[in-house]
Motif scaffolding. Structure first.
Motif, PDB file in Angstrom:
ATOM      1  N   SER A  94       0.816  -1.215   0.000  1.00 54.63           N
ATOM      2  CA  SER A  94       0.000   0.000   0.000  1.00 54.63           C
ATOM      3  C   SER A  94       0.845   1.259   0.000  1.00 54.63           C
ATOM      4  CB  SER A  94      -0.938   0.002   1.209  1.00 54.63           C
ATOM      5  OG  SER A  94      -1.846  -1.082   1.158  1.00 54.63           O
ATOM      6  N   SER A  95       1.981   1.209   0.680  1.00 54.08           N
ATOM      7  CA  SER A  95       2.819   2.404   0.803  1.00 54.08           C
ATOM      8  C   SER A  95       3.704   2.646  -0.409  1.00 54.08           C
ATOM      9  CB  SER A  95       3.704   2.292   2.052  1.00 54.08           C
ATOM     10  OG  SER A  95       4.614   1.203   1.944  1.00 54.08           O
ATOM     11  N   LEU A  96       3.698   1.718  -1.373  1.00 56.74           N
ATOM     12  CA  LEU A  96       4.609   1.799  -2.517  1.00 56.74           C
ATOM     13  C   LEU A  96       4.529   3.122  -3.286  1.00 56.74           C
ATOM     14  CD1 LEU A  96       6.785   0.280  -4.085  1.00 56.74           C
ATOM     15  CD2 LEU A  96       4.964  -0.737  -5.474  1.00 56.74           C
ATOM     16  N   GLU A 112       8.871   9.755  -0.476  1.00 50.75           N
ATOM     17  CA  GLU A 112       8.492  10.001   0.914  1.00 50.75           C
ATOM     18  C   GLU A 112       9.401   9.201   1.854  1.00 50.75           C
ATOM     19  OE1 GLU A 112       6.271  11.908   2.315  1.00 50.75           O
ATOM     20  OE2 GLU A 112       4.761  12.427   0.810  1.00 50.75           O
ATOM     21  N   ASP A 113       9.626   9.753   3.024  1.00 56.13           N
ATOM     22  CA  ASP A 113      10.327   9.020   4.076  1.00 56.13           C
ATOM     23  C   ASP A 113       9.599   7.707   4.337  1.00 56.13           C
ATOM     24  OD1 ASP A 113      12.164   8.966   6.593  1.00 56.13           O
ATOM     25  OD2 ASP A 113      10.126   8.671   7.381  1.00 56.13           O
ATOM     26  N   LEU A 114      10.338   6.607   4.466  1.00 52.52           N
ATOM     27  CA  LEU A 114       9.732   5.282   4.586  1.00 52.52           C
ATOM     28  C   LEU A 114       8.785   5.198   5.777  1.00 52.52           C
ATOM     29  CD1 LEU A 114       9.538   2.411   3.507  1.00 52.52           C
ATOM     30  CD2 LEU A 114      11.532   1.813   4.900  1.00 52.52           C
ATOM     31  N   LYS A 115       9.183   5.741   6.906  1.00 59.43           N
ATOM     32  CA  LYS A 115       8.347   5.694   8.102  1.00 59.43           C
ATOM     33  C   LYS A 115       7.050   6.467   7.896  1.00 59.43           C
ATOM     34  CE  LYS A 115       8.530   6.443  13.120  1.00 59.43           C
ATOM     35  NZ  LYS A 115       9.381   6.926  14.258  1.00 59.43           N
ATOM     36  N   LYS A 116       7.150   7.623   7.272  1.00 58.21           N
ATOM     37  CA  LYS A 116       5.954   8.428   6.999  1.00 58.21           C
ATOM     38  C   LYS A 116       5.048   7.733   5.991  1.00 58.21           C
ATOM     39  CE  LYS A 116       4.413  12.965   5.427  1.00 58.21           C
ATOM     40  NZ  LYS A 116       4.828  14.293   4.879  1.00 58.21           N
ATOM     41  N   ALA A 117       5.657   7.126   4.974  1.00 60.12           N
ATOM     42  CA  ALA A 117       4.877   6.418   3.954  1.00 60.12           C
ATOM     43  C   ALA A 117       4.074   5.275   4.574  1.00 60.12           C
ATOM     44  CB  ALA A 117       5.808   5.885   2.862  1.00 60.12           C
ATOM     45  N   ARG A 118       4.709   4.507   5.441  1.00 56.48           N
ATOM     46  CA  ARG A 118       4.012   3.392   6.088  1.00 56.48           C
ATOM     47  C   ARG A 118       2.914   3.911   7.020  1.00 56.48           C
ATOM     48  NH1 ARG A 118       7.981  -0.870   5.532  1.00 56.48           N
ATOM     49  NH2 ARG A 118       8.369  -0.746   3.270  1.00 56.48           N
ATOM     50  N   TYR A 119       3.161   5.049   7.675  1.00 57.05           N
ATOM     51  CA  TYR A 119       2.160   5.640   8.566  1.00 57.05           C
ATOM     52  C   TYR A 119       0.915   6.056   7.776  1.00 57.05           C
ATOM     53  CZ  TYR A 119      -0.075   9.084  11.614  1.00 57.05           C
ATOM     54  OH  TYR A 119      -0.983   9.810  12.353  1.00 57.05           O
ATOM     55  N   GLU A 120       1.126   6.710   6.633  1.00 58.50           N
ATOM     56  CA  GLU A 120      -0.001   7.148   5.804  1.00 58.50           C
ATOM     57  C   GLU A 120      -0.757   5.940   5.248  1.00 58.50           C
ATOM     58  OE1 GLU A 120      -1.140  10.198   5.378  1.00 58.50           O
ATOM     59  OE2 GLU A 120       0.390  10.947   6.743  1.00 58.50           O
ATOM     60  N   ALA A 121      -0.032   4.919   4.829  1.00 53.73           N
ATOM     61  CA  ALA A 121      -0.671   3.707   4.307  1.00 53.73           C
ATOM     62  C   ALA A 121      -1.495   3.020   5.385  1.00 53.73           C
ATOM     63  CB  ALA A 121       0.388   2.763   3.748  1.00 53.73           C
ATOM     64  N   GLU A 122      -0.954   2.984   6.598  1.00 53.83           N
ATOM     65  CA  GLU A 122      -1.673   2.341   7.699  1.00 53.83           C
ATOM     66  C   GLU A 122      -2.966   3.086   8.015  1.00 53.83           C
ATOM     67  OE1 GLU A 122      -0.622   0.210  11.964  1.00 53.83           O
ATOM     68  OE2 GLU A 122       0.871   1.452  10.955  1.00 53.83           O
ATOM     69  N   LYS A 123      -2.945   4.401   7.891  1.00 55.20           N
ATOM     70  CA  LYS A 123      -4.157   5.197   8.147  1.00 55.20           C
ATOM     71  C   LYS A 123      -5.271   4.838   7.174  1.00 55.20           C
ATOM     72  CE  LYS A 123      -2.873   9.506   8.130  1.00 55.20           C
ATOM     73  NZ  LYS A 123      -2.977  10.985   8.258  1.00 55.20           N
ATOM     74  N   ARG A 175      -3.866   1.419  -2.696  1.00 55.68           N
ATOM     75  CA  ARG A 175      -2.580   1.807  -3.273  1.00 55.68           C
ATOM     76  C   ARG A 175      -2.779   2.874  -4.354  1.00 55.68           C
ATOM     77  NH1 ARG A 175       1.014  -2.901  -5.845  1.00 55.68           N
ATOM     78  NH2 ARG A 175      -0.689  -2.851  -7.342  1.00 55.68           N
ATOM     79  N   THR A 176      -3.847   2.729  -5.149  1.00 54.98           N
ATOM     80  CA  THR A 176      -4.159   3.723  -6.173  1.00 54.98           C
ATOM     81  C   THR A 176      -4.471   5.074  -5.537  1.00 54.98           C
ATOM     82  OG1 THR A 176      -5.066   1.968  -7.591  1.00 54.98           O
ATOM     83  CG2 THR A 176      -5.650   4.227  -8.147  1.00 54.98           C
ATOM     84  N   LEU A 177      -5.223   5.060  -4.444  1.00 56.31           N
ATOM     85  CA  LEU A 177      -5.557   6.308  -3.758  1.00 56.31           C
ATOM     86  C   LEU A 177      -4.323   7.003  -3.199  1.00 56.31           C
ATOM     87  CD1 LEU A 177      -8.778   5.462  -1.712  1.00 56.31           C
ATOM     88  CD2 LEU A 177      -8.589   6.971  -3.685  1.00 56.31           C
ATOM     89  N   LEU A 178      -3.358   6.211  -2.745  1.00 55.33           N
ATOM     90  CA  LEU A 178      -2.177   6.788  -2.115  1.00 55.33           C
ATOM     91  C   LEU A 178      -1.222   7.431  -3.118  1.00 55.33           C
ATOM     92  CD1 LEU A 178      -1.591   4.188   0.705  1.00 55.33           C
ATOM     93  CD2 LEU A 178      -1.905   6.647   1.013  1.00 55.33           C
ATOM     94  N   THR A 179      -1.556   7.386  -4.409  1.00 53.59           N
ATOM     95  CA  THR A 179      -0.822   8.209  -5.367  1.00 53.59           C
ATOM     96  C   THR A 179      -1.104   9.684  -5.099  1.00 53.59           C
ATOM     97  OG1 THR A 179      -2.629   8.148  -6.995  1.00 53.59           O
ATOM     98  CG2 THR A 179      -0.936   6.430  -7.149  1.00 53.59           C
ATOM     99  N   GLY A 180      -2.245   9.951  -4.444  1.00 53.46           N
ATOM    100  CA  GLY A 180      -2.630  11.333  -4.166  1.00 53.46           C
ATOM    101  C   GLY A 180      -3.317  12.011  -5.330  1.00 53.46           C
ATOM    102  N   ALA A 181      -3.536  11.284  -6.421  1.00 53.54           N
ATOM    103  CA  ALA A 181      -4.127  11.877  -7.619  1.00 53.54           C
ATOM    104  C   ALA A 181      -5.616  12.160  -7.414  1.00 53.54           C
ATOM    105  CB  ALA A 181      -3.938  10.941  -8.808  1.00 53.54           C
ATOM    106  N   ASP A 182      -6.093  13.224  -8.046  1.00 57.88           N
ATOM    107  CA  ASP A 182      -7.514  13.571  -7.975  1.00 57.88           C
ATOM    108  C   ASP A 182      -8.343  12.781  -8.970  1.00 57.88           C
ATOM    109  OD1 ASP A 182      -7.198  15.506  -5.968  1.00 57.88           O
ATOM    110  OD2 ASP A 182      -6.664  17.041  -7.435  1.00 57.88           O
ATOM    111  N   MET A 183      -7.667  12.177  -9.968  1.00 58.59           N
ATOM    112  CA  MET A 183      -8.377  11.394 -10.973  1.00 58.59           C
ATOM    113  C   MET A 183      -7.870   9.970 -10.961  1.00 58.59           C
ATOM    114  SD  MET A 183      -9.201  12.272 -14.915  1.00 58.59           S
ATOM    115  CE  MET A 183     -10.604  11.412 -15.645  1.00 58.59           C
TER     116      MET A 183
END
Length: 251
Positions: free
Chosen positions: A94-96, A103-114, A144-152
């Motif tokens: 998910s954090s990929l 992104e910092d690995l720790k931050k990426a995993r935190y956002e994915a976990e949320k 994982r698609t959502l975590l791209t941050g894209a609006d589309m």
């Protein structure tokens, strides 16, 4: 949100165009399904948006900016197969997108976990793709698609490999998530009822090459129920969709 302007495309090895002078627009917040016979070029539209292919002529704009000027992460793409990496846990899969963006690995995993927690997937975070059902893997692929941050988001037949019951469940799950995400979605499907249930609007291809989309508005409010599809208006639209699709079938 998105504009195709006189797009033409063909593969180098093919003499004929798959797409010819295609123009269309997608507005912010719409959920649009693209339907058409197999092999007509629907997925090629997605490949052009993702810059996996380059148009022979014409331009594509996202938020009024030519996509050639956009960097990675401007679009979220979910293919037919989940493409989860088997040796990475669900959290790591998910954090990929965040890791790819630097992104910092720790931050990426935190956002994915949320987001896994928000989608009820937190208890699977330390499992591997082989441990999950097809439906669960597709849910992870969507996060994982959502975590791209894209609006589309571009969703290319994401439920086609699932059994019928799981597919219905995933449609309802996706609609629930989309209604709260403020995202714009383009969704490829061969399933007429799936398109009607999910979409604000349906684009029907006009054959090969694709020169235009016939647009059909699905005038149903959200949240939706399956029973809404049995109304006379929806049955009429369903019949029209089936009739249009039959025109493009080559026996």
């Amino acid at each position: 949100m998105l504009e195709f302007k006189n797009i033409s495309f063909k593969y180098d090895e093919d003499p004929d165009f798959i797409i010819k002078n295609l123009s269309f627009t997608v507005n912010k917040g719409e959920f649009i399904s693209i339907v058409g016979p197999s092999g007509c070029g629907k997925s090629t539209v997605f490949r052009l948006i993702c810059k996996l292919e380059r148009p022979f002529e014409g331009d594509i704009f996202l938020k009024n900016r030519n996509i050639n000027a956009l960097k990675k992460g401007y679009i979220g793409y979910m293919p037919q197969n989940d493409l989860l990496i088997p040796w990475r846990t669900i959290l790591q899969n998910s954090s990929l997108p965040l890791e790819i963006k630097g992104e910092d690995l720790k931050k990426a995993r935190y956002e994915a976990e949320k987001i896994l927690k928000a989608f009820g997937l937190e208890k699977y975070k330390n499992k591997y793709p082989k441990d999950l059902s097809g439906g669960m893997r597709q849910r992870v692929s969507f996060t994982r698609t959502l975590l791209t941050g894209a609006d589309m988001l571009l969703l290319d037949e994401p439920f086609s490999a699932l059994d019928a019951i799981t597919r219905l469940s995933m449609q309802e799950w996706l609609l629930d998530k989309w209604s709260n995400l403020n995202k714009t979605v383009l969704f490829i499907t061969h399933d007429v009822e799936e398109a009607l249930f999910l979409s604000t609007k349906i684009f029907i291809t006009d054959g090969s090459p694709i020169r235009k989309f016939k647009e059909i508005k699905v005038d149903l409010s959200y949240p939706r129920t399956r029973g809404m599809l049995d109304s006379p208006d929806m049955l009429e639209i369903k019949g029209e969709l089936i009739s249009e699709l039959k025109k493009g079938v080559r026996l």
